[in-house]
Design a protein around this motif. Structure first.
Motif, PDB file in Angstrom:
ATOM      1  N   SER A 104       0.854  -1.198   0.000  1.00  0.00           N
ATOM      2  CA  SER A 104       0.000   0.000   0.000  1.00  0.00           C
ATOM      3  C   SER A 104       0.883   1.238   0.000  1.00  0.00           C
ATOM      4  N   ASP A 105       0.253   2.391  -0.204  1.00  0.00           N
ATOM      5  CA  ASP A 105       1.010   3.644  -0.216  1.00  0.00           C
ATOM      6  C   ASP A 105       1.650   3.912   1.140  1.00  0.00           C
ATOM      7  N   THR A 106       0.911   3.662   2.221  1.00  0.00           N
ATOM      8  CA  THR A 106       1.479   3.926   3.547  1.00  0.00           C
ATOM      9  C   THR A 106       2.654   2.991   3.834  1.00  0.00           C
ATOM     10  N   GLN A 107       2.591   1.762   3.345  1.00  0.00           N
ATOM     11  CA  GLN A 107       3.712   0.845   3.529  1.00  0.00           C
ATOM     12  C   GLN A 107       4.931   1.321   2.754  1.00  0.00           C
ATOM     13  N   ARG A 108       4.719   1.814   1.544  1.00  0.00           N
ATOM     14  CA  ARG A 108       5.850   2.322   0.756  1.00  0.00           C
ATOM     15  C   ARG A 108       6.497   3.519   1.444  1.00  0.00           C
ATOM     16  N   LEU A 109       5.662   4.394   2.020  1.00  0.00           N
ATOM     17  CA  LEU A 109       6.212   5.564   2.707  1.00  0.00           C
ATOM     18  C   LEU A 109       7.061   5.156   3.901  1.00  0.00           C
ATOM     19  N   TRP A 110       6.602   4.171   4.656  1.00  0.00           N
ATOM     20  CA  TRP A 110       7.388   3.723   5.813  1.00  0.00           C
ATOM     21  C   TRP A 110       8.689   3.061   5.356  1.00  0.00           C
ATOM     22  N   ILE A 111       8.649   2.317   4.283  1.00  0.00           N
ATOM     23  CA  ILE A 111       9.879   1.711   3.781  1.00  0.00           C
ATOM     24  C   ILE A 111      10.884   2.795   3.396  1.00  0.00           C
ATOM     25  N   HIS A 112      10.399   3.882   2.775  1.00  0.00           N
ATOM     26  CA  HIS A 112      11.267   4.998   2.418  1.00  0.00           C
ATOM     27  C   HIS A 112      11.848   5.657   3.656  1.00  0.00           C
ATOM     28  N   VAL A 113      11.016   5.873   4.665  1.00  0.00           N
ATOM     29  CA  VAL A 113      11.500   6.513   5.892  1.00  0.00           C
ATOM     30  C   VAL A 113      12.551   5.659   6.578  1.00  0.00           C
ATOM     31  N   LEU A 114      12.289   4.366   6.691  1.00  0.00           N
ATOM     32  CA  LEU A 114      13.206   3.485   7.406  1.00  0.00           C
ATOM     33  C   LEU A 114      14.524   3.322   6.655  1.00  0.00           C
ATOM     34  N   THR A 115      14.463   3.092   5.351  1.00  0.00           N
ATOM     35  CA  THR A 115      15.702   2.953   4.596  1.00  0.00           C
ATOM     36  C   THR A 115      16.479   4.261   4.566  1.00  0.00           C
ATOM     37  N   GLY A 116      15.765   5.391   4.494  1.00  0.00           N
ATOM     38  CA  GLY A 116      16.438   6.686   4.535  1.00  0.00           C
ATOM     39  C   GLY A 116      17.129   6.945   5.853  1.00  0.00           C
ATOM     40  N   ALA A 117      16.618   6.343   6.936  1.00  0.00           N
ATOM     41  CA  ALA A 117      17.235   6.499   8.257  1.00  0.00           C
ATOM     42  C   ALA A 117      18.354   5.486   8.477  1.00  0.00           C
ATOM     43  N   GLY A 118      18.610   4.648   7.488  1.00  0.00           N
ATOM     44  CA  GLY A 118      19.689   3.685   7.619  1.00  0.00           C
ATOM     45  C   GLY A 118      19.285   2.351   8.202  1.00  0.00           C
ATOM     46  N   VAL A 119      17.985   2.094   8.300  1.00  0.00           N
ATOM     47  CA  VAL A 119      17.505   0.822   8.842  1.00  0.00           C
ATOM     48  C   VAL A 119      17.256  -0.133   7.679  1.00  0.00           C
ATOM     49  N   LYS A 120      17.691  -1.357   7.829  1.00  0.00           N
ATOM     50  CA  LYS A 120      17.511  -2.350   6.787  1.00  0.00           C
ATOM     51  C   LYS A 120      16.046  -2.775   6.720  1.00  0.00           C
ATOM     52  N   VAL A 121      15.490  -2.791   5.510  1.00  0.00           N
ATOM     53  CA  VAL A 121      14.114  -3.229   5.296  1.00  0.00           C
ATOM     54  C   VAL A 121      14.133  -4.330   4.239  1.00  0.00           C
ATOM     55  N   ALA A 122      13.485  -5.418   4.548  1.00  0.00           N
ATOM     56  CA  ALA A 122      13.432  -6.545   3.622  1.00  0.00           C
ATOM     57  C   ALA A 122      12.011  -6.758   3.138  1.00  0.00           C
ATOM     58  N   LEU A 123      11.885  -7.037   1.854  1.00  0.00           N
ATOM     59  CA  LEU A 123      10.601  -7.457   1.289  1.00  0.00           C
ATOM     60  C   LEU A 123      10.651  -8.979   1.151  1.00  0.00           C
ATOM     61  N   CYS A 124       9.890  -9.651   1.992  1.00  0.00           N
ATOM     62  CA  CYS A 124       9.913 -11.116   2.026  1.00  0.00           C
ATOM     63  C   CYS A 124       8.846 -11.668   1.094  1.00  0.00           C
TER      64      CYS A 124
END
Length: 854
Positions: A823-843
């Motif tokens: 969803s759009d909100t999920q994409r936004l959180w992925i952007h925020v987390l990766t931009g902050a240097g946190v690893k995000v995985a799409l399983c």
């Protein structure tokens, strides 16, 4: 004057019998009124008016936009409480126990203070809201309205009970007396209804019309006249088949349709067919068409006039036919009752004042006693219920009219009516009617901000001015001008919205984005005063303006982090188009978003064929998997992936944001309950009233930014432990905090975060708690340095010894099966987390084996 009460710790006993006028006492959580089926439903449950309260972390704008009652700020601030029949019985048992002396003694001095059949949770809550408002803010109501309140108090208990139960049901609807079903609480419903339908007089001239005409408010349908009733009778108001037919159930309509010789596949079609037949008869008569023989025709031609006798006879026959079916419908329905619009809107206004509501709902939620019943501990804070939210009666009336318009615009936009011309025209009409007033109110509020408001109270009080809903209407109207390709007007409005810094600041990022897009693509051709006749020079001029807009947005402290990525991309593109030297171009490499890591997790999927029941939708598409670590353990796809990561040395939860909200509650506990005027209106709140609004961050910007620096410097574990040691023993009710998470797990998770990354996540929640509460990836995982084979103590995150360095690594995982999409909100959180240097995985969950199970 404002009332200040220091909130002190209390034991968790059952509350004592306090009179509603005594202060301080704990006003309580109101129940969300359910969508109660009425006579339009064939399988209605008339006795069920309440539903479970909405979770305090639910998303969305309380929106009334869809026509349903959504959670208001008042509801979000109160604890979740059960609102079923068990809660009502608990309340009655509690009230029965609050008597004097021996309950078996029936003397007057020892009778219980509450007797079943003479009061209820519904009437008590309704009257508590009314009494509280009149005690503190009676100046907002004129003499006529106070006379209505006085006559309300003179009603008997059963009449009040019947009114309140109808008040909680569908508004502006007729209800069949035969289906109300309140015989357990009302011994004589017909008598109670007759009392509500009794005509009553008002002797004082109605000043509301003067105020409404001055403000341009149309209150003709709800104004109090010289005589009024609390409820309307069907025999006085239902005069057509169009009003009466929808009240019938399907079986009743089918029987009537056979006699009228009309057909339809469902209830709506049958109603339309009956109405159409009635309208066709009326239209034929109005045209003078009638059946007559040739002799009558000749006579008419000779005389030059139609056969008046025959025409009159047919009109009478057709009229009798319509009245015949209307009479049959009314006889099937029996007596019906509807709450009168005037008093109903008046009581809605009372609840608006009491609940400090900033969104309009068609149902006022009235049950505020359940939080008082809940045996819970609440944080320590200063209660401040102010009587100056609405400065005058005119202020209240205009604010009420504004949120009604806001609700209408929400309904149009959310229902998809903006795709049709009528919906766009209506939104444009509303925009044009409020736009001049909005500009004047903005100027007034800017003056108040500089000269009147103190201690940040303006951020809260401004939400109760008409400019707040007007700003949201103007924001929604932008979609209309975009659809009409009126980009010049859209750009001018965006500029005005960005010039003001008082209302809806969380939308500033989207305004910057849209304004820069218009300047890049459209404004060069629409500029009324071009700087050059050369189209290329004109485009360059507006590209430079667009680049400046992006720069301003990135520098604006009220432009959220989630909008930075889009503004950065556009700015880089514009600088390349303008051929700015490389050394002068912006470089966002230090904050460039990393691509999420794609991971495939294989598991055993269980397939169970469940045929859908007749008349029901197909079975859920949610997949079932086998947890190979647990024998015969069926689980969800998220739990299967979590089990996979645990086998690799990770610890984690499938929390979907719950653990992040828990961390926020721990780390910002003292800031959540910091004294800010007006945001703690009761002693029973789990958060300030403005947490779910865009003013929470602005008012506490200094304290929040200081805390973010502490977190970035590695102080998170210390802050968390201090709150745990202080509040865990009491299990204090705090918004978002789940005490069931193990403290050692929470502490270890915080220590594995980079301080700056955890601060970035907390900042997003502080800026937009409601809208950003959803969309957080499904799984949160962590492991200490050296826990996994991929972690190297000399190169991993834990190798840095600076302040705020992590002692491990953290990873978020968004699980996708074959049926899932981001969803759009999920994409936004992925952007925020990766931009902050946190690893995000799409399983990507893939079935290595599919097993058929019974």
């Amino acid at each position: 004057m404002d009332t200040f009460v220091i909130r002190r710790p209390k034991a968790t006993d059952a509350p004592s019998n306090d009179n509603v006028h005594d202060a301080p006492q704990r006003p309580t959580k109101r129940l969300k009124s359910a969508e109660v089926p009425d006579s339009e439903s064939d399988d209605e449950q008339c006795g069920q008016e309440l539903e479970d309260s909405v979770p305090e972390d639910s998303e969305g704008v309380g929106v009334a936009s869809s026509g349903e009652a959504g959670p208001t700020d008042f509801e979000n601030a109160l604890p979740a409480a059960h609102s079923d029949e068990e809660a009502v019985k608990e309340y009655e048992a509690l009230k029965l126990s609050q008597g004097h002396g021996n309950p078996d003694d029936t003397t007057a001095k020892t009778q219980p203070l509450w007797v079943k059949g003479r009061s209820s949770i519904y009437v008590d809550a309704f009257n508590l809201a009314l009494d509280s408002v009149l005690d503190e803010e009676s100046h907002l109501f004129d003499e006529n309205e106070k006379e209505v309140f006085r006559q309300w108090r003179e009603l008997g208990y059963e009449a009040q009970f019947m009114y309140v139960r109808l008040f909680l049901r569908k508004t502006d609807s007729w209800h069949r007396l035969s289906r109300l079903g309140y015989y357990a609480d009302v011994s004589d419903p017909e008598r109670a209804i007759q009392t509500l339908q009794k005509a009553r007089t008002l002797s004082v001239r109605n000043s509301a019309k003067d105020v409404e005409s001055l403000l341009g408010i149309d209150g003709s349908n709800t104004a109090l006249e010289n005589t009024f009733t609390f409820a309307d009778a069907s025999e006085d108001h239902i005069k057509s088949i169009k009003e009466a037919a929808p009240l019938l159930c399907l079986d009743e309509l089918k029987t009537l349709a056979k006699e009228a010789k009309v057909q339809g596949r469902n209830k709506a079609e049958l109603v339309r067919a009956l109405i159409r037949v009635s309208q066709q008869q009326a239209s034929l008569m109005s045209l003078g068409l009638s059946r007559h023989n040739s002799r009558e025709s000749a006579e008419s031609e000779d005389t030059g006039t139609p056969s008046l006798k025959q025409k009159s006879k047919l009109r009478r026959e057709d009229s009798n036919r319509e009245q015949h079916f209307l009479g049959k419908i009314l006889s099937i329905l029996g007596p019906c009752v509807r709450l009168s619009p005037g008093p109903f809107v008046l009581f809605e206004r009372v609840h608006l004042v009491f609940y400090r509501s900033t969104e309009w709902t068609e149902k006022s939620l009235t049950t505020i006693i359940l939080a008082k019943m809940a045996k819970r501990n609440f944080p320590e804070y200063i209660v401040c219920r102010t009587a100056t939210i609405f400065a005058s009666r005119a202020h209240l009336l205009e604010f009420e009219a504004a949120i009604r318009l806001e609700s209408e615009v929400d309904r149009i936009t959310d229902s998809g009516e903006l795709t049709v011309e009528d919906g766009c025209k209506r939104v444009s009409e509303i925009f044009e009617s409020i736009y001049p007033r909005w500009k004047r109110l903005i100027a007034q509020e800017e003056e108040k901000e500089q000269k009147i408001y103190e201690m940040g109270e303006g951020a809260y009080l401004r939400r109760f001015t008409p400019a707040h809903p007007y700003t949201r209407i103007i924001h929604k109207a932008l979609a209309v001008f975009a659809r009409w390709k009126d980009h010049a007007k859209e750009h001018a409005i965006l500029a005005e919205l960005l010039d003001q810094k008082l209302f809806h600041m969380t939308r500033r990022g989207s305004w910057y984005q849209r304004k820069a897009l218009l300047e890049e693509h459209y404004m060069a051709a629409l500029d009324e005063n071009p700087i050059s006749r050369d189209p290329e020079q004109q485009k360059k001029h507006w590209n430079r303006i667009a680049a400046a807009t992006c720069e301003t947005g990135l520098q604006d402290p009220n432009c959220h982090l989630i909008f930075h990525y889009d503004l950065q991309k556009r700015l880089i593109k514009l600088e390349k188009k303008l051929r700015i030297p490389r050394r002068l171009q912006h470089d966002f490499g230090h904050v460039r978003l990393a691509d999420p890591v794609e991971i495939t997790v294989e598991g055993i999927q269980l397939k169970r064929e469940l045929p859908p029941k007749p008349g029901r939708q197909a079975a859920s598409t949610k997949t079932i998997w086998l947890d190979e670590q647990v024998p015969d353990g069926e689980c969800s796809v998220e739990e299967m992936c979590l089990s996979h990561f645990r086998s690799q040395g990770w610890k984690g939860y499938h929390a979907e944001g719950g653990i992040i909200r828990t961390l926020f509650a721990y780390l910002f506990y003292d800031i959540l309950f910091l004294y800010i005027p007006n945001v703690f209106q009761t002693a029973y709140q789990t958060c300030p009233l403005d947490l779910h609004t865009d003013t929470f961050y602005a008012v506490r910007a200094s304290e929040i930014n200081h805390r973010l620096v502490e977190i970035a410097n590695g102080e998170g574990v210390r802050i968390l432990r201090e709150v745990w040691d202080k509040e865990h023993g009491r299990r204090t009710s705090i918004v978002g905090l789940n005490w069931d998470f193990d403290i050692e797990d929470i502490t270890e998770l915080v220590s594995c975060f980079e301080g700056s990354a955890l601060a970035a996540v907390c900042k997003v929640l502080a800026q937009e708690y409601r809208q950003r509460g959803g969309g957080i990836p499904d799984l949160i995982l962590w492991r200490r340095s050296g826990a996994g084979d991929a972690q190297d103590s000399s190169k991993g995150p834990g190798s840095s010894k600076g302040p705020g360095s992590s002692k491990g690594e953290v990873m978020f995982a968004e699980v996708k099966s074959a049926n899932d999409r981001l969803s759009d909100t999920q994409r936004l959180w992925i952007h925020v987390l990766t931009g902050a240097g946190v690893k995000v995985a799409l399983c990507n969950a893939r079935a290595k084996e599919v097993r058929e199970v019974d």
